[in-house]
Write a protein that holds these residues in place. Structure first.
Motif, short mmCIF file in Angstrom:
data_model
loop_
_atom_site.label_atom_id
_atom_site.label_comp_id
_atom_site.label_asym_id
_atom_site.label_seq_id
_atom_site.Cartn_x
_atom_site.Cartn_y
_atom_site.Cartn_z
N UNK A 11 0.67 -1.31 0.12
CA UNK A 11 0.08 0.06 0.10
C UNK A 11 0.73 1.31 0.16
N UNK A 12 2.05 1.18 0.29
CA UNK A 12 3.15 2.36 0.34
C UNK A 12 3.04 3.05 -1.22
N UNK A 13 2.60 2.13 -2.24
CA UNK A 13 2.61 2.81 -3.57
C UNK A 13 1.67 3.81 -3.79
N UNK A 14 0.58 4.10 -2.78
CA UNK A 14 -0.32 4.91 -2.89
C UNK A 14 0.12 6.20 -2.44
N UNK A 15 1.50 6.23 -1.85
CA UNK A 15 1.94 7.65 -1.30
C UNK A 15 1.97 8.71 -2.44
N UNK A 16 2.43 8.44 -3.51
CA UNK A 16 2.42 9.23 -4.63
C UNK A 16 1.02 9.72 -5.11
N UNK A 17 -0.04 9.15 -4.86
CA UNK A 17 -1.30 9.58 -5.50
C UNK A 17 -2.05 10.04 -4.35
N UNK A 18 -1.49 10.16 -3.07
CA UNK A 18 -2.43 10.79 -1.73
C UNK A 18 -1.61 11.62 -1.40
N UNK A 19 -0.43 11.44 -0.81
CA UNK A 19 0.22 12.46 0.21
C UNK A 19 0.77 13.53 -0.87
N UNK A 20 1.44 13.07 -2.07
CA UNK A 20 2.20 14.09 -2.74
C UNK A 20 1.26 15.06 -3.40
N UNK A 21 0.01 14.63 -3.67
CA UNK A 21 -0.73 16.02 -4.27
C UNK A 21 -1.28 16.76 -3.31
N UNK A 22 -1.69 16.19 -2.09
CA UNK A 22 -2.06 16.99 -0.87
C UNK A 22 -1.00 18.04 -0.55
N UNK A 23 0.37 17.69 -0.34
CA UNK A 23 1.28 18.42 -0.09
C UNK A 23 1.56 19.58 -1.20
N UNK A 24 1.67 19.14 -2.52
CA UNK A 24 1.94 20.30 -3.65
C UNK A 24 0.75 21.24 -3.72
N UNK A 25 -0.54 20.69 -3.38
CA UNK A 25 -1.67 21.84 -3.55
C UNK A 25 -1.49 22.80 -2.29
N UNK A 26 -1.62 22.22 -1.21
CA UNK A 26 -1.42 23.00 0.12
C UNK A 26 -0.16 24.03 -0.08
N UNK A 27 1.05 23.37 -0.40
CA UNK A 27 2.22 24.52 -0.24
C UNK A 27 2.10 25.56 -1.24
N UNK A 75 0.17 31.49 -3.31
CA UNK A 75 -1.17 32.25 -3.82
C UNK A 75 -1.44 33.66 -3.75
N UNK A 76 -0.98 34.34 -2.67
CA UNK A 76 -1.23 35.53 -2.32
C UNK A 76 -0.15 36.62 -3.12
N UNK A 77 0.96 35.82 -3.28
CA UNK A 77 1.97 36.73 -4.22
C UNK A 77 1.77 36.73 -5.61
N UNK A 78 1.26 35.49 -6.09
CA UNK A 78 0.80 35.32 -7.61
C UNK A 78 -0.54 35.82 -8.03
N UNK A 79 -1.42 35.77 -7.29
CA UNK A 79 -2.65 36.00 -7.69
C UNK A 79 -3.39 37.13 -6.95
N UNK A 80 -2.83 37.61 -5.69
CA UNK A 80 -3.34 38.52 -4.71
C UNK A 80 -4.16 37.74 -3.92
N UNK A 81 -4.57 36.80 -3.89
CA UNK A 81 -5.44 35.88 -2.66
C UNK A 81 -5.25 34.52 -2.99
#
Length: 288
Positions: free
Chosen positions: A59-75, A81-87
């Motif tokens: 099940x560790x194979x699901x790390x790239x399809x679960x944790x990776x997109x969550x981290x990238x989206x939040x970061x 977000x504020x610097x590039x689009x104002x908010x």
């Protein structure tokens, strides 16, 4: 022990083996009804299920399809977000279709890594000896990865909705965008299967894939509008197929789909399958 007892316990002399003729053996083997040869669809589905079983046992194979997109989206959303689009709210409307594409396109490379792992372990030689449709092992692996791509898409979209993403295209627009993304990712996977057959180790497949994917994803319109880039970089983005995919998906999600953009992505997907699918099968047959 008496001599009589010893004679009673001695093994009976072996009877000479009766010679069996080839005709007699063939008549025994062909006595029953042979099962029908499996078709390409059923064999491909079997190998797709094999890819699913890998996730079940590792099940560790699901790390790239679960944790990776969550981290990238939040970061990216909260850091830039504020610097590039104002908010953050305005940026997530622009950024979410892009991060969806980046997440799924990045994990397509694991198709080649898994294939090369089978080759190094000798599993692929056993598969090649089976009387089945020859491309089924490759097609099945790609179909199994489509499930992983779907899981990653659901996670990214759900997270985006929680962060305030509101697609004007509605449910149909989102579903159409994900379907287009899956088609392109399936087609791009043939490039990594070719690398999986050519390169010698899984690590070399991963490193080479990353070297190709980083320019494709970062020199695109995923993070910012290309109008803010220098002219030479805009020219690169204009011919980047990932940028074309982001534009089409962004249009579908925002309710402003352009059939020209969608048609371009489908044409590029067909070219990927025609070129890299053909090269993959030629390389596959040479290994037989």
């Amino acid at each position: 022990m008496t001599a009589t007892d010893a004679r009673q316990q001695a093994p009976a002399p072996a009877r000479p083996l009766q010679e069996i003729s080839g005709e007699a053996l063939q008549s025994v083997l062909l006595a029953g009804t042979r099962p029908p040869r499996p078709g390409p669809l059923s064999v491909s589905a079997t190998f797709g299920w094999r890819a699913m079983l890998r996730i079940k046992h590792v099940p560790e194979q699901l790390f790239d399809v679960t944790a990776f997109p969550v981290l990238m989206t939040l970061m990216f959303t909260y850091l830039f977000g504020g610097a590039l689009a104002g908010s953050v709210d305005r940026y997530v409307q622009f950024f979410l279709p892009g991060i969806l594409v980046q997440t799924v396109v990045m994990i397509t490379m694991y198709t080649g890594v898994a294939l090369n792992t089978d080759i190094t372990k000798g599993v692929f030689d056993r598969i090649k000896s089976l009387p089945i449709w020859r491309p089924s092992a490759l097609v099945g692996a790609l179909l199994g990865d489509v499930v992983r791509f779907s899981i990653a898409s659901v996670i990214v979209i759900a997270l985006g909705l929680a962060l305030g993403f509101r697609p004007d295209g509605g449910v149909l627009g989102v579903v159409a965008a994900v379907a287009l993304l899956l088609v392109f990712s399936f087609s791009l996977g043939w490039l990594w299967t070719l690398l999986g057959l050519v390169l010698r180790t899984p690590n070399s497949v991963m490193n080479t894939s990353m070297m190709a994917l980083f320019p494709l994803t970062f020199a695109s319109n995923i993070y910012v509008d290309p109008e803010t880039m220098p002219g030479w970089l805009q020219a690169v983005v204009d011919v980047n197929p990932v940028a074309h995919l982001v534009t089409a998906i962004r249009g579908l999600m925002q309710g402003a789909a352009d059939m020209g953009d969608i048609g371009l992505v489908l044409a590029e997907s067909a070219v990927l399958v025609a070129v890299f699918g053909t090269l993959t099968m030629r390389r596959y047959n040479r290994r037989s």
